[in-house]
Every structure is written in structure tokens, then in C-alpha cells.
Design a protein around this motif. Sequence first.
Motif, PDB file in Angstrom:
ATOM      1  N   THR A  32     -60.781-118.680 -25.841  1.00  0.00           N
ATOM      2  CA  THR A  32     -61.301-118.264 -27.134  1.00  0.00           C
ATOM      3  C   THR A  32     -60.401-118.765 -28.249  1.00  0.00           C
ATOM      4  N   ASP A  33     -61.024-119.168 -29.363  1.00  0.00           N
ATOM      5  CA  ASP A  33     -60.251-119.643 -30.500  1.00  0.00           C
ATOM      6  C   ASP A  33     -60.174-118.594 -31.603  1.00  0.00           C
ATOM      7  N   SER A  34     -60.524-117.360 -31.276  1.00  0.00           N
ATOM      8  CA  SER A  34     -60.467-116.280 -32.253  1.00  0.00           C
ATOM      9  C   SER A  34     -60.265-114.961 -31.514  1.00  0.00           C
ATOM     10  N   PRO A  35     -59.394-114.093 -32.021  1.00  0.00           N
ATOM     11  CA  PRO A  35     -59.168-112.809 -31.352  1.00  0.00           C
ATOM     12  C   PRO A  35     -60.424-111.957 -31.262  1.00  0.00           C
ATOM     13  N   GLY A  36     -61.377-112.168 -32.170  1.00  0.00           N
ATOM     14  CA  GLY A  36     -62.586-111.360 -32.168  1.00  0.00           C
ATOM     15  C   GLY A  36     -63.699-111.911 -31.317  1.00  0.00           C
ATOM     16  N   ALA A  37     -63.472-113.048 -30.672  1.00  0.00           N
ATOM     17  CA  ALA A  37     -64.510-113.683 -29.858  1.00  0.00           C
ATOM     18  C   ALA A  37     -64.117-113.644 -28.388  1.00  0.00           C
ATOM     19  N   ARG A  38     -65.085-113.929 -27.533  1.00  0.00           N
ATOM     20  CA  ARG A  38     -64.803-113.984 -26.100  1.00  0.00           C
ATOM     21  C   ARG A  38     -65.519-115.181 -25.488  1.00  0.00           C
ATOM     22  N   VAL A  39     -64.896-115.743 -24.479  1.00  0.00           N
ATOM     23  CA  VAL A  39     -65.493-116.832 -23.716  1.00  0.00           C
ATOM     24  C   VAL A  39     -66.132-116.239 -22.470  1.00  0.00           C
ATOM     25  N   GLU A  40     -67.378-116.637 -22.226  1.00  0.00           N
ATOM     26  CA  GLU A  40     -68.117-116.147 -21.065  1.00  0.00           C
ATOM     27  C   GLU A  40     -68.496-117.318 -20.164  1.00  0.00           C
ATOM     28  N   ARG A  41     -68.452-117.077 -18.877  1.00  0.00           N
ATOM     29  CA  ARG A  41     -68.927-118.042 -17.892  1.00  0.00           C
ATOM     30  C   ARG A  41     -70.157-117.437 -17.251  1.00  0.00           C
ATOM     31  N   ALA A  42     -71.312-117.925 -17.692  1.00  0.00           N
ATOM     32  CA  ALA A  42     -72.595-117.356 -17.288  1.00  0.00           C
ATOM     33  C   ALA A  42     -73.386-118.415 -16.534  1.00  0.00           C
ATOM     34  N   GLY A  43     -73.311-118.364 -15.214  1.00  0.00           N
ATOM     35  CA  GLY A  43     -74.014-119.346 -14.413  1.00  0.00           C
ATOM     36  C   GLY A  43     -73.477-120.738 -14.657  1.00  0.00           C
ATOM     37  N   ALA A  44     -74.356-121.619 -15.150  1.00  0.00           N
ATOM     38  CA  ALA A  44     -73.975-123.015 -15.358  1.00  0.00           C
ATOM     39  C   ALA A  44     -73.288-123.250 -16.695  1.00  0.00           C
ATOM     40  N   VAL A  45     -73.106-122.202 -17.499  1.00  0.00           N
ATOM     41  CA  VAL A  45     -72.691-122.375 -18.889  1.00  0.00           C
ATOM     42  C   VAL A  45     -71.352-121.703 -19.162  1.00  0.00           C
ATOM     43  N   VAL A  46     -70.529-122.388 -19.966  1.00  0.00           N
ATOM     44  CA  VAL A  46     -69.328-121.789 -20.550  1.00  0.00           C
ATOM     45  C   VAL A  46     -69.597-121.699 -22.048  1.00  0.00           C
ATOM     46  N   ARG A  47     -69.567-120.483 -22.597  1.00  0.00           N
ATOM     47  CA  ARG A  47     -69.951-120.275 -23.993  1.00  0.00           C
ATOM     48  C   ARG A  47     -69.009-119.286 -24.662  1.00  0.00           C
ATOM     49  N   GLN A  48     -69.029-119.306 -25.982  1.00  0.00           N
ATOM     50  CA  GLN A  48     -68.241-118.352 -26.762  1.00  0.00           C
ATOM     51  C   GLN A  48     -69.161-117.578 -27.683  1.00  0.00           C
ATOM     52  N   ILE A  49     -68.877-116.283 -27.813  1.00  0.00           N
ATOM     53  CA  ILE A  49     -69.611-115.449 -28.754  1.00  0.00           C
ATOM     54  C   ILE A  49     -68.623-114.546 -29.470  1.00  0.00           C
ATOM     55  N   GLY A  50     -68.856-114.370 -30.767  1.00  0.00           N
ATOM     56  CA  GLY A  50     -67.987-113.527 -31.575  1.00  0.00           C
ATOM     57  C   GLY A  50     -68.713-113.059 -32.814  1.00  0.00           C
ATOM     58  N   ALA A  51     -67.948-112.739 -33.845  1.00  0.00           N
ATOM     59  CA  ALA A  51     -68.533-112.305 -35.105  1.00  0.00           C
ATOM     60  C   ALA A  51     -69.144-113.505 -35.835  1.00  0.00           C
ATOM     61  N   GLU A  52     -69.808-113.243 -36.943  1.00  0.00           N
ATOM     62  CA  GLU A  52     -70.485-114.315 -37.668  1.00  0.00           C
ATOM     63  C   GLU A  52     -69.517-115.379 -38.166  1.00  0.00           C
ATOM     64  N   HIS A  53     -68.276-114.979 -38.520  1.00  0.00           N
ATOM     65  CA  HIS A  53     -67.317-115.972 -39.016  1.00  0.00           C
ATOM     66  C   HIS A  53     -66.628-116.730 -37.890  1.00  0.00           C
ATOM     67  N   GLU A 177     -53.123-111.910 -35.362  1.00  0.00           N
ATOM     68  CA  GLU A 177     -53.261-111.338 -34.021  1.00  0.00           C
ATOM     69  C   GLU A 177     -52.820-112.265 -32.895  1.00  0.00           C
ATOM     70  N   THR A 178     -52.995-113.578 -33.066  1.00  0.00           N
ATOM     71  CA  THR A 178     -52.594-114.528 -32.009  1.00  0.00           C
ATOM     72  C   THR A 178     -51.894-115.727 -32.649  1.00  0.00           C
ATOM     73  N   PRO A 179     -50.733-115.521 -33.242  1.00  0.00           N
ATOM     74  CA  PRO A 179     -50.068-116.594 -33.986  1.00  0.00           C
ATOM     75  C   PRO A 179     -49.649-117.778 -33.132  1.00  0.00           C
ATOM     76  N   ASP A 180     -49.597-117.607 -31.805  1.00  0.00           N
ATOM     77  CA  ASP A 180     -49.213-118.730 -30.946  1.00  0.00           C
ATOM     78  C   ASP A 180     -50.349-119.711 -30.732  1.00  0.00           C
ATOM     79  N   THR A 181     -51.536-119.439 -31.296  1.00  0.00           N
ATOM     80  CA  THR A 181     -52.683-120.312 -31.086  1.00  0.00           C
ATOM     81  C   THR A 181     -53.024-121.157 -32.312  1.00  0.00           C
ATOM     82  N   ILE A 182     -52.248-121.057 -33.383  1.00  0.00           N
ATOM     83  CA  ILE A 182     -52.620-121.778 -34.595  1.00  0.00           C
ATOM     84  C   ILE A 182     -51.385-122.144 -35.425  1.00  0.00           C
ATOM     85  N   VAL A 183     -51.468-123.305 -36.042  1.00  0.00           N
ATOM     86  CA  VAL A 183     -50.514-123.741 -37.073  1.00  0.00           C
ATOM     87  C   VAL A 183     -51.358-124.179 -38.263  1.00  0.00           C
TER      88      VAL A 183
END
Length: 274
Positions: A32-53, A177-183
Motif C-alpha cells: 500500500t502507498d497510503s496508511p489509509g488504503a489496503r492491498v488485496e489479493r482477490a483471485g487473479a487480481v492484486v488491487r488497492q482500495i482506500g479513501a477517495e484521496h 504515519e509511515t515516514p519511511d515510505t516517502i521523501v
Amino acid sequence: MNHELDRELDHELDHEAVLARYDRQIRRDAQTDSPGARVERAGAVVRQIGAEHDWNGVHWADVDASTADAVIAEQVRYYTSAGREFEWKLHSHDRPADLADRLRAAGFVPEPPETVMVAEVAGLPTEPQLPEGVRLFPVTDAAGVRLMADAHDVAFGADGSGLGERLAKRVLTQLTETPDTIVAVVAMAGDVPVSSARMELCPGTDFAGLWGGGTAPRWRGKGIYRALVAHRARIAADRGYRYLQVDASDDSRPILRRLGFVQLSVTTPYVYQP
């Protein structure tokens, strides 16, 4: 970091090996590239879902001609039920070969394609060369994020889409929230932000991603974009990343090529609006 592909040369990328690593680490094993989102592995798909932003979309799909339409329809149902616009991040080497046609038939609208470019950090310049009167300002808090949003509007125009504001909200969340993931960094001409850029870090992988770099019209062609690449390359080297990856626009592609980046694939965002 994973360095099992020793056949890559110091100054020449093994295209197939790096592409396979990119697909595995950045797409199939996406983080995930955002603390408010999650990565899901659903069958054949890897997807991310989070807030509108947040970025909402499909990173990877293991489909063929017999399964693609059903998988596409399922993603439409899933994101629509959540009230989210989403993106299918299609790459030119994805299969089946007619996947783009299938996405359009399902109601997706393509945005301008970008070139996926990669370079080994060890071969890049890491000393920013800035024009006179311009300095780099590290973004670490809400005030810095505000400057990033202003730089975006100066570079691209305040078109009312709210993209700069949505991006600022996402960056601030990551920094908090996750400062090690961004500069993040802003180029300042005096007290005026004239460009901004960020680097998305994927701990445990070989890749750091470069984003942004749009520059105010009167400051273009003066080396600010190259300086922002060098600034982030130095940080990536310090943190042990092997590659920098960019989804490059037509404007930035020639600059990146001169710096040593090579084309890995072409990506086209296919966007679905509920």
C-alpha cells in the motif's frame, strides 16, 4: 534487498530480468502507498482500495482471453459498490494482447500513456545542480505539504480538479504515519515554490519510485527537474535501493534518458468512474 539476479551488468540493464523483478516486487507483491488504503489479493487480481484521496486501482491481473472479461466485470462491481473511481494500470506487456480493447468495452477511459523507465541508482548523478536563486526545501510537515500543493498549481494551473489538494492530503498522511515510505521536496525560488517532487519507497524491494517534478513555466529548462532526480537518487542510494523507477511523461522522458534511464514498458491508466 534482493540481489539474486547477478547477471545484470553495472552499466547495462538486463531488460527481461529487471522487468520480471519489477512485475514481481512492485505489482504482484504490491505494498500500500497510503496508511489509509489496503492491498488485496482477490483471485487473479492484486488491487488497492482506500479513501477517495488515495490511489484506488488494479496493480496486476493474471488473466487470459477466457477469463479477462469476467475479472474486469468483477472489479467494476467491487469498486462501484464502494463508491470509488478506480484505475486499471495496464502495461504494454500485459496479456491478453487485446486487454485494452476489453477495458474500453467495459466503460474504462484511457488517460495519456507514460513510459516506465528504470535506472540503476549507482549510475546516476547524486549532486543537485540548481540554477541561481533556487534551493531545495525538504517537506516534513503540513507547512511543507502546503508548499507542494502550491507548486503543483503553479506548474499545472489551478484547474479546479482538486488534484493538488488530494495529493497534499495523501502526502501529509504518509509523512505522519509511515515516514519511511516517502521523501518529498520543494524547489523554492526565494519564497515562491516553483517545483515539487516525491519519492515513494517500497521497503524490502529493490525499487524506489519517482513522482512529480512539474515546474513553473518560467523556470523550465533550467535544470530543476534534473536536480530533483539527483537529490532523490542520493537518498535512495543512502537507503540501499538499487533502482529508481519513473512513469515518465513525454516532457520528462528525454531528460531521464540523458541521465541514464531506459524504457522498461509503457503504462496506460484506464479509469472507471461509477
